[in-house]
Scaffold this motif. Sequence first.
Motif, PDB file in Angstrom:
ATOM      1  N   UNK A 124       0.840  -1.149   0.015  1.00 55.39           N
ATOM      2  CA  UNK A 124      -0.136   0.042   0.127  1.00 55.39           C
ATOM      3  C   UNK A 124       0.829   1.470  -0.189  1.00 55.39           C
ATOM      4  N   UNK A 125       1.986   1.274   0.768  1.00 57.69           N
ATOM      5  CA  UNK A 125       2.786   2.272   0.817  1.00 57.69           C
ATOM      6  C   UNK A 125       3.352   2.889  -0.575  1.00 57.69           C
ATOM      7  N   UNK A 126       3.774   1.528  -1.115  1.00 55.80           N
ATOM      8  CA  UNK A 126       4.392   1.671  -2.553  1.00 55.80           C
ATOM      9  C   UNK A 126       3.438   2.478  -3.843  1.00 55.80           C
ATOM     10  N   UNK A 186       1.722   8.310   8.858  1.00 51.07           N
ATOM     11  CA  UNK A 186       0.340   7.638   9.652  1.00 51.07           C
ATOM     12  C   UNK A 186       0.218   6.146   9.066  1.00 51.07           C
ATOM     13  N   UNK A 187       0.871   5.856   8.030  1.00 48.38           N
ATOM     14  CA  UNK A 187       0.426   4.403   7.611  1.00 48.38           C
ATOM     15  C   UNK A 187       1.891   3.597   7.723  1.00 48.38           C
ATOM     16  N   UNK A 188       2.666   4.220   8.247  1.00 49.41           N
ATOM     17  CA  UNK A 188       4.009   3.282   8.735  1.00 49.41           C
ATOM     18  C   UNK A 188       3.732   2.392   9.901  1.00 49.41           C
ATOM     19  N   UNK A 191       1.158   6.852  -6.764  1.00 49.80           N
ATOM     20  CA  UNK A 191       0.155   7.793  -6.944  1.00 49.80           C
ATOM     21  C   UNK A 191       0.433   9.142  -6.687  1.00 49.80           C
ATOM     22  N   UNK A 192       1.261   9.587  -5.318  1.00 49.16           N
ATOM     23  CA  UNK A 192       1.612  10.960  -5.143  1.00 49.16           C
ATOM     24  C   UNK A 192       2.490  11.475  -6.131  1.00 49.16           C
ATOM     25  N   UNK A 193       3.566  10.596  -6.312  1.00 50.59           N
ATOM     26  CA  UNK A 193       4.631  11.002  -7.453  1.00 50.59           C
ATOM     27  C   UNK A 193       3.865  11.555  -8.649  1.00 50.59           C
ATOM     28  N   UNK A 194       2.973  10.677  -9.329  1.00 48.07           N
ATOM     29  CA  UNK A 194       2.339  10.986 -10.472  1.00 48.07           C
ATOM     30  C   UNK A 194       1.266  12.209 -10.399  1.00 48.07           C
TER      31      UNK A 194
END
Length: 416
Positions: free
Chosen positions: A6-8, A167-169, A13-16
Amino acid sequence: MNKHSILRLITLFFLFIFALINVLFWIAHQYFREQHQEEQLRRFMIAERLVHHKNENFDRELKQLMIRVSFHRPKLILSEGETLRTYPFGKMVEYHHKHYFVTTPPPKVLFDRMNREHMFEPHPFPYREFTQVVIEDLAPHSTLPFWSIITIIDLLILLFFGYLIRKLLPLQRLKDAIIHFKEGDTHLKMPIDGKDEIAQITHEFNLVLQKIASMKEARSLFLRNILHELKTPIMKGSLSADCIDSSEDRERLKRIFNRMDYLLNEFSKMEQFSSGEWYLNLQEYRFVDILDHTCDILLCEKKNITVKGEESALIIKVDFELFAIALKNLLDNAFKYSTAKPTLLILAHSIEICSLGDPLPDENRTFSKPFNRTYESSENGLGLGLYISNAILLKHGFKLDYQYSAGMNCFKIRLH
C-alpha cells in the motif's frame, strides 16, 4: 518494497499527482506568458503609433499604457538584451529584467502593404525616413508570485504526503509484529501513536497478543503439571508391578501402565502439533541413517523389514528426529496390522511402506483427522500415528499417499 505494498502504491500515486500538477502549472505558465506578450505587443504597437503622432495628450496616453520612450540606444538593447520575440516590424527584448520593444524597418514590400492594410493610420513618413524607436514597458512582469504559489502548493502536497506516510508506517510495524508472532514471539508490544483507526487496530492487536501469551503460558504450565502428576504414579505403578511375582496380574498391570504412558506421549505429540511448537531443523542425511534410528525407536531389528532399493544412496533434507518419528509410525502400523514382514521400497523421489492386510476403509483415508479408531483400535492406539506422520511430512513439504493393491496396504511418501 513489495510491489503490491500500500505504501508503494500511495507513493507512486503521489509522485504521479505531483508531476501532473507541476506539468499543468508549467503549461499554464506558458499560456499566460504568451497572453502577456500578446498584450505587451498590443500596447507597444499603440505606443509606437503615439510616438509618430505626438499630440498634447502624448505623455498622459503613454502613462495610461504604462509605456515610456526609453533613453537606451537601439543597438545597446539589441546587442546585450535577450530577444523574446521577433516580428517583421520589431523585436521584443528583455534587458536588465525589463521589457523593451525596438522597432526595426520591415522589408519595403511588407512596409507598403502595412501602410495599406494596417488597422491604424498609415505611417505618415516614407520608407527611407524610417527611424528606430525604443519603448519600455513599465508594467510589472515578475514571475515571482506565480512561482511562489507553485512552490507553496508543492510544499503542501509534500507535507501531506509525509503526514500520510507517517500515519501508515504503523501498518509496516504491525506487519512485522505479526510475522514475529507467527514465528513464536508472543511477547510483543506495539507502540500506539494517535487515535485513528490504525492506532485502534494496534491497541486491539496488543490486547490479543497479551491474551494469547497468557493462554500459552497457562497451557504450558497445565501440561507440565499434568504430565508430571500423571507420569509420576505411572512410573511408580510400573516399578511396583515389577516387584510382583511373575503372574498374569503382573503382566496385565504392566500392559495397563505401558498403555497409560503411551497415551500421555500421544497426547503430548498431539498438543505440540496443534500449537505449532515443533520447528524443523533441516539438514541433509543419508536415508540409511534415518532408518537405523527408526529401528532403534521401534526396538526392532532391521532384518525384520524387507528393504528394497538403494537406501544408502538416497540423501534427503529433513529434520532427523521428526522424520524418524513419521517413518516409525508408518512402520509401526505395518507391524501391527500385518502377519508378514513389511516391505520398505526406496526410490529416488519416494519411499513406500507396504504390508499385507485388510484395506483401509474409505472414510479413514483422510490423514488430516486425528483419533482414527477404525484403523487403529483403542487396544493399540488412538489413531494419532498416521495423523502425526502426515503432519510431519506436510511440514517438510512432502505428501503421504495411500493405495491398496493385491492385498497390500501401501503408504507412499512423495519427496518431490
